[in-house]
Scaffold this active site. Structure first.
Site, PDB file in Angstrom:
ATOM      1  N   ARG A  38       0.821  -1.221   0.000  1.00 23.77           N
ATOM      2  CA  ARG A  38       0.000   0.000   0.000  1.00 23.77           C
ATOM      3  C   ARG A  38       0.854   1.269   0.000  1.00 23.77           C
ATOM      4  O   ARG A  38       0.462   2.287   0.577  1.00 23.77           O
ATOM      5  CB  ARG A  38      -0.937   0.024   1.215  1.00 23.77           C
ATOM      6  CG  ARG A  38      -1.989  -1.059   1.206  1.00 23.77           C
ATOM      7  CD  ARG A  38      -3.347  -0.498   0.811  1.00 23.77           C
ATOM      8  NE  ARG A  38      -4.225  -1.599   0.426  1.00 23.77           N
ATOM      9  CZ  ARG A  38      -5.215  -2.076   1.185  1.00 23.77           C
ATOM     10  NH1 ARG A  38      -5.451  -1.550   2.349  1.00 23.77           N
ATOM     11  NH2 ARG A  38      -5.962  -3.044   0.752  1.00 23.77           N
ATOM     12  N   ARG A  42      -3.388   6.590   0.996  1.00 27.77           N
ATOM     13  CA  ARG A  42      -3.884   7.774   1.696  1.00 27.77           C
ATOM     14  C   ARG A  42      -2.882   8.527   2.552  1.00 27.77           C
ATOM     15  O   ARG A  42      -3.080   9.695   2.843  1.00 27.77           O
ATOM     16  CB  ARG A  42      -5.080   7.384   2.565  1.00 27.77           C
ATOM     17  CG  ARG A  42      -6.330   7.234   1.760  1.00 27.77           C
ATOM     18  CD  ARG A  42      -7.403   6.578   2.584  1.00 27.77           C
ATOM     19  NE  ARG A  42      -7.076   5.172   2.819  1.00 27.77           N
ATOM     20  CZ  ARG A  42      -7.906   4.307   3.390  1.00 27.77           C
ATOM     21  NH1 ARG A  42      -9.071   4.699   3.809  1.00 27.77           N
ATOM     22  NH2 ARG A  42      -7.551   3.056   3.538  1.00 27.77           N
ATOM     23  N   ARG A  51      -7.086  12.020  -5.310  1.00 28.44           N
ATOM     24  CA  ARG A  51      -8.363  11.406  -4.938  1.00 28.44           C
ATOM     25  C   ARG A  51      -9.490  12.446  -4.946  1.00 28.44           C
ATOM     26  O   ARG A  51     -10.637  12.125  -5.270  1.00 28.44           O
ATOM     27  CB  ARG A  51      -8.222  10.789  -3.548  1.00 28.44           C
ATOM     28  CG  ARG A  51      -9.369   9.909  -3.140  1.00 28.44           C
ATOM     29  CD  ARG A  51      -9.149   9.364  -1.758  1.00 28.44           C
ATOM     30  NE  ARG A  51      -8.933  10.434  -0.800  1.00 28.44           N
ATOM     31  CZ  ARG A  51      -8.860  10.267   0.517  1.00 28.44           C
ATOM     32  NH1 ARG A  51      -8.960   9.054   1.022  1.00 28.44           N
ATOM     33  NH2 ARG A  51      -8.664  11.284   1.325  1.00 28.44           N
ATOM     34  N   ASP A  88      -6.773  -3.277  -7.256  1.00 31.81           N
ATOM     35  CA  ASP A  88      -7.304  -3.938  -6.062  1.00 31.81           C
ATOM     36  C   ASP A  88      -7.508  -5.416  -6.361  1.00 31.81           C
ATOM     37  O   ASP A  88      -7.614  -5.812  -7.534  1.00 31.81           O
ATOM     38  CB  ASP A  88      -8.631  -3.300  -5.609  1.00 31.81           C
ATOM     39  CG  ASP A  88      -8.918  -3.637  -4.155  1.00 31.81           C
ATOM     40  OD1 ASP A  88      -8.425  -2.930  -3.263  1.00 31.81           O
ATOM     41  OD2 ASP A  88      -9.601  -4.652  -3.900  1.00 31.81           O
ATOM     42  N   TYR A 165     -15.134 -12.271  -0.151  1.00 29.98           N
ATOM     43  CA  TYR A 165     -15.836 -11.058  -0.589  1.00 29.98           C
ATOM     44  C   TYR A 165     -17.076 -11.402  -1.411  1.00 29.98           C
ATOM     45  O   TYR A 165     -18.132 -10.788  -1.267  1.00 29.98           O
ATOM     46  CB  TYR A 165     -14.905 -10.151  -1.405  1.00 29.98           C
ATOM     47  CG  TYR A 165     -14.010  -9.311  -0.516  1.00 29.98           C
ATOM     48  CD1 TYR A 165     -14.546  -8.341   0.334  1.00 29.98           C
ATOM     49  CD2 TYR A 165     -12.638  -9.495  -0.503  1.00 29.98           C
ATOM     50  CE1 TYR A 165     -13.740  -7.591   1.163  1.00 29.98           C
ATOM     51  CE2 TYR A 165     -11.808  -8.744   0.325  1.00 29.98           C
ATOM     52  CZ  TYR A 165     -12.377  -7.787   1.163  1.00 29.98           C
ATOM     53  OH  TYR A 165     -11.580  -7.047   1.983  1.00 29.98           O
TER      54      TYR A 165
END
Ligand code: CP3
Length: 365
Positions: A38, A42, A51, A88, A165
């Site tokens: 990652r 963010r 973003r 992803d 998921y």
């Protein structure tokens, strides 16, 4: 492509083989390669600014120019030894007929979870050339940009984690819907896992053909299984994926990550992965002893260490590197960097790791 040939050619033409590929081959190195899971995300201001312009995760990851820019943000800021594709694990699902979205702060959402035989029968085998053309554009551009200064990593989700998921419809704390399927009537679930394994193998091959030099498979939620259930629902399908990929692409190093893996570490070593990503629930010296000398390791610093002082961060880097030894180790966090991590600490982590040969010069490495 044979890595040994690549290395000879590269050496003959005076080009350098990047650290990460050398570590994956088991060469003795003056310092381990370093990258972060990652690493585009963010905690970086550049990412947050972008973003704001592209608020949907699917836009950010599926518009090639945007995904390329995001993947290169950490490369430009820190020159890591690995540059991972910004994407992803659920990105290939629409290509199998499963619509999804990725919600801010929540993760993947699947509106029609897969729970019946009819839904499993309707799944389409992945045809990445058709459904994931942007992946080719992104990986091609990343290879061009980093050349042999770094290594381009692709990644996929593993069958159990993607099935979690698909069946739950979203992330879960208890995994009760998929465990209900697994522990009452597992026939449908095994079919789903088998289909996922075939499509994931196809997707890994496609990523390699498009330029990925190493591929990491995330079985993030396999640590939620007891070891005996891991042997039934996770390991055989990890093996199915890796075996299929190795049959056509034997020289591309493959990494396996499981979150909370302390209880299944030896089992991960049996998956067929070349490199096992270790988290901080295990001491690196113990991980080495438990995995044996044929399995290479990645990790395993607690992402929370990056909230510590610089002296603490440096000491943990040195400790991890000493315990892992100078062959077959990729320095990384044990899981993704956390959103509120100070960027300057991420920079310090990379700088320190890259100077580690000097820092260790006075001690035995
Ligand atoms: O490592 C990298 O830099 C590559 C990018 C990457 C992302 N997701 C981007 C992303 C990778 C390797 C993943 C893998 C992934 N996605 C996993 C396996 C790794 C793990 O965490 O165990 C899983 C389980 C997912 C599913 C998923 N996607 C979750 C749980 C979330 C987080 C939700 C949230 O907002 O906290 C996502 C969204 C996501 N994927 C983000 C990123 C950077 C966060 C959202 C954002 O930054 O815009």
């Amino acid at each position: 492509m044979n890595l040994k040939h690549l290395s000879k050619e590269a050496e003959m033409t005076g080009q350098q083989v990047p650290y990460l590929l050398r570590a994956a081959r088991g060469e003795a190195l003056d310092r381990p390669p370093v990258w972060m899971m990652r690493q585009a995300g963010r905690y970086m201001k550049a990412y947050r600014d972008l973003r704001d312009r592209y608020p949907s995760f699917r836009e950010r990851s599926e518009i090639p120019d945007v995904a390329i820019e995001i993947s290169l943000q950490p490369w430009k800021a820190f020159q890591p030894d690995g540059v991972i594709l910004f994407s992803d694990i659920v990105t290939p699902l629409p290509g199998m007929g499963v619509e999804m979205d990725i919600a801010e702060g929540k993760g993947p959402i699947i509106d029609s979870p897969i729970r019946t035989q009819a839904q499993v029968d309707q799944l389409r085998p992945l045809e990445p050339e058709e459904s994931l053309p942007f992946i080719k554009q992104i990986l091609t551009a990343l290879r061009q940009e980093v050349g042999n200064q770094s290594t381009v990593l692709g990644f996929v989700g593993a069958p159990w984690t993607l099935a979690a998921y698909m069946v739950e419809g979203k992330g879960s704390k208890t995994y009760s819907v998929i465990k209900n399927m697994a522990f009452s009537d597992p026939t449908i679930l095994h079919q789903l896992l088998g289909k996922l394994a075939d499509s994931i193998a196809t997707y890994i091959r496609y990523q390699i053909d498009c330029g990925a030099q190493v591929v990491q498979m995330f079985d993030s939620w396999a640590g939620q299984l007891s070891p005996q259930d891991y042997d039934t629902f996770a390991l055989p399908y990890q093996q199915q994926v890796f075996k299929q990929v190795k049959a056509t692409h034997p020289d591309t190093p493959l990494i396996l990550l499981v979150s909370g893996s302390a209880g299944v570490l030896e089992r991960m070593g049996k998956s067929g992965a070349d490199i096992v990503s270790v988290d901080w629930s295990v001491d690196m010296a113990d991980a080495r002893a438990r995995l044996g000398k044929d399995v290479k390791v990645q990790g395993n610093i607690d992402p929370g260490v990056l909230f510590g002082s610089k002296a603490f961060i440096r000491d943990r880097i040195l400790d991890t590197i000493r315990k892992a030894g100078n062959r077959g180790h990729i320095l990384n966090l044990g899981h993704g960097i956390l959103p509120l991590t100070p960027e300057e600490n991420a920079a310090f982590f990379f700088e320190t790791a890259k100077q580690v040969d000097k820092l260790l010069a006075t001690s035995t490495y």
